[in-house]
Structures are given as C-alpha cells and as structure tokens.
Design an enzyme around this catalytic site. Structure first.
Site, PDB file in Angstrom:
ATOM      1  CE  LYS A  71      -4.175  -1.976   2.015  1.00 24.52           C
ATOM      2  NZ  LYS A  71      -5.230  -1.855   3.034  1.00 24.52           N
ATOM      3  CG  ASP A 108      -8.334   0.610   3.342  1.00 27.90           C
ATOM      4  OD1 ASP A 108      -9.083  -0.231   2.814  1.00 27.90           O
ATOM      5  OD2 ASP A 108      -7.084   0.520   3.306  1.00 27.90           O
TER       6      ASP A 108
END
Ligand code: ATR
Length: 276
Positions: A71, A108
């Site tokens: 990420k 997220d």
C-alpha cells in the site's frame, strides 16, 4: 474481436495474495450486475512491482486493489493521488485512466465509516471521543475517516509508542499501551485496528470495565467475525459492529471507481464471503 477485449478487468496485487477475499467480492458483483468481468489474484514480487503497474493499461485493466505489503509502495508509484490517499499515506486502489495514467486512491477510510453508518444509521460521529487501538496502516485510514466525520478527540494507543506519536496531531492524543484501560472511561467509540484477536494471532487482552455501557465497539478484524473483543462488549451491553463491512465497502468504492456502478453490499454477499 476476441471475447476478452470487451471484458472488464481488475484484480488485487499483493505478495502473497492467495488469502485475499477480494475476488469473491468483485466476482459476486460482476454476476449481480450482469457485467462480463474478471477479477484476479495478482501475485507480484517486489522486483516486478513497478513494471507490473505500468503494464496494467496495455493489459486492459480498469484498475487494481493493492494489499499487503504494497500500500505504501503504490503510494510512491502512481502518477496522481487523491487527497484522502495523501492524508493516509497509502493507496489501496489504483484507477487506470485513459492513456495509462495511474491514479491512487484510498477507500479504507470510507469503508470503515460506511460500515458503521450502515449498521447503525442513527449513529453520530460528530463531537465523539474515540479510543483507537493500533497505529499501523489500517489505523491511519480509520483515523482519517473519523476526523473527516468530525469526532472531537482520538486517544491513540499502540504497543510501539513511537508509531502512535508519529501520527499525533491536535485531535489525536497518544496514550501508553499499558494505560489504555484508564483511557476507556470517557470513550464513546472503541476501535481495534491491531491484528490482535485475528485467527492465528495473539488475543487482544483488554479489560472493558471502565468503558461506558453506551459506547460503540468495533473491530476491523473479521476473522473470526465476532472477535473476543466484540463478544465481551456485546455481553456487557455495548453496541458492536463487526469488521467485515469495512472490507466490503472499501471494495464497493473501488468497483464504482472502475466501472461506474456502485454495487450493493447485501447479506447474500456477506454469506458468500464468509464461506470457506
Ligand atoms: P496494518 O496495515 O494491518 O495496520 P501493520 O501496519 O503491520 O498492519 O500494523 C499492525 C498493528 O497491530 C500495529 O498497531 C501493531 O503494533 P506495533 O506497531 O507495536 O507493531 C499491532 N500489533 C501486532 N502485533 C501485536 C502484539 N503482539 N501486541 C500489540 N500490538 C500488536
């Protein structure tokens, strides 16, 4: 024209990636929406990562999800970043634009908030005090989501205090891991963002005695669905929200970004994802 040329393609890039539930989720939505699509597990080594991202356009990908351990690497590799991705310092979704430009976003934070909002439509975040356990990547997204919703104060605790300190800002106060129980007494929300309590990991040991009975307790761990934290909280009368919805809603935002359709998160999808 080959059959694959008009297929909608996406996937999840990780290393290893075989554990990922994302194919189940996105392939369910392709079926549900009647879209001829394909969502694959894309296991890519660190050496191949940058070249792989640059090949997405020519290989017909609308985009990809990014999972462990990439990420932050994706954050560095893309051409454009959303404001949210910049705040979180990580990219979990890449959109391949016409011409091949790679846009990095992070869904997220949205997934975390939307999960609670859907489970408890009346819940108000504004002005609340939140205790956050953990200061890893997931915690950054959770905190970005909470701050965007206008919470008043976040008490952040982490086994490694320096990691929490690196995230401190006016509304985020760091609390010692050993003193986390004391800090529960004025919490309106308790969130576990650590890996503790996940199948195969150590248990999360926390005494909830000081936590107000009207506090909301949520866990980003979804394996098991009802973690020991949630079970104990529910047992003493706290409202609880499990972590599966965060996974599903972050995925829904990605699917919409790639294919222009917001897919539904249904009980049927939850059941499908939970099937081993
Ligand atoms: P993610 O991206 O999923 O958040 P991560 O960045 O590796 O993953 O963060 C994992 C979190 O779980 C961290 O808060 C980590 O604490 P440390 O920063 O001290 O490592 C926490 N964690 C993992 N194992 C732990 C343990 N045995 N006790 C307490 N916290 C733990």
């Amino acid at each position: 024209m080959s059959d694959s040329s008009n297929k909608k393609k996406a996937g999840v890039v990780g290393y290893p990636v075989s554990h990922s539930l994302s194919p189940k989720i996105h392939n369910f939505w392709f079926e549900q929406q009647g879209i001829k699509g394909e969502y694959d597990l894309l296991e890519v080594t660190p050496q191949e990562f940058d070249v792989f991202l640059r090949s997405l356009h020519k290989n017909g990908f609308a985009g990809v999800n990014i999972t462990v351990p990439y990420k932050e690497k994706a954050f560095e590799a893309v051409d454009e970043l959303s404001e949210e991705a910049k705040k979180i310092g990580a990219v979990n979704t890449i959109i391949v634009k016409d011409g091949g430009t790679l846009a990095g976003i992070n869904t997220d934070a949205f997934g975390f908030i939307e999960n609670i909002r859907t489970a408890l439509p009346e819940f108000v975040f504004k002005g609340k005090t939140v205790m956050v356990l953990g200061a890893g990547g997931a915690s950054k997204a959770v905190i970005a989501g909470l701050l965007k919703e206008g919470v008043a104060c976040i008490k952040l605790t982490n086994r490694t205090r320096e990691r929490a300190e690196a995230m401190s800002e006016p509304k985020v106060q760091v609390v010692d891991w050993d003193k986390k129980e004391d800090a529960l007494k004025d919490a309106d929300i308790l969130v576990n963002t650590t890996v503790l309590g996940m199948d195969g990991q150590k248990p999360l040991i926390i005494n909830l005695e000081n936590l107000p009975k009207n506090a909301l307790v949520t866990d980003i761990v979804y394996k098991p669905l009802e973690t020991c934290l949630l079970k104990e909280a529910r047992g003493r009368g706290n409202q609880t929200v499990d972590g599966l919805g965060m996974l599903l809603y972050q995925a829904a935002a990605g699917f919409e970004a790639w294919f222009g359709v917001r897919p539904q998160v249904t009980e049927q999808l939850r059941m499908r994802v939970l099937q081993v």
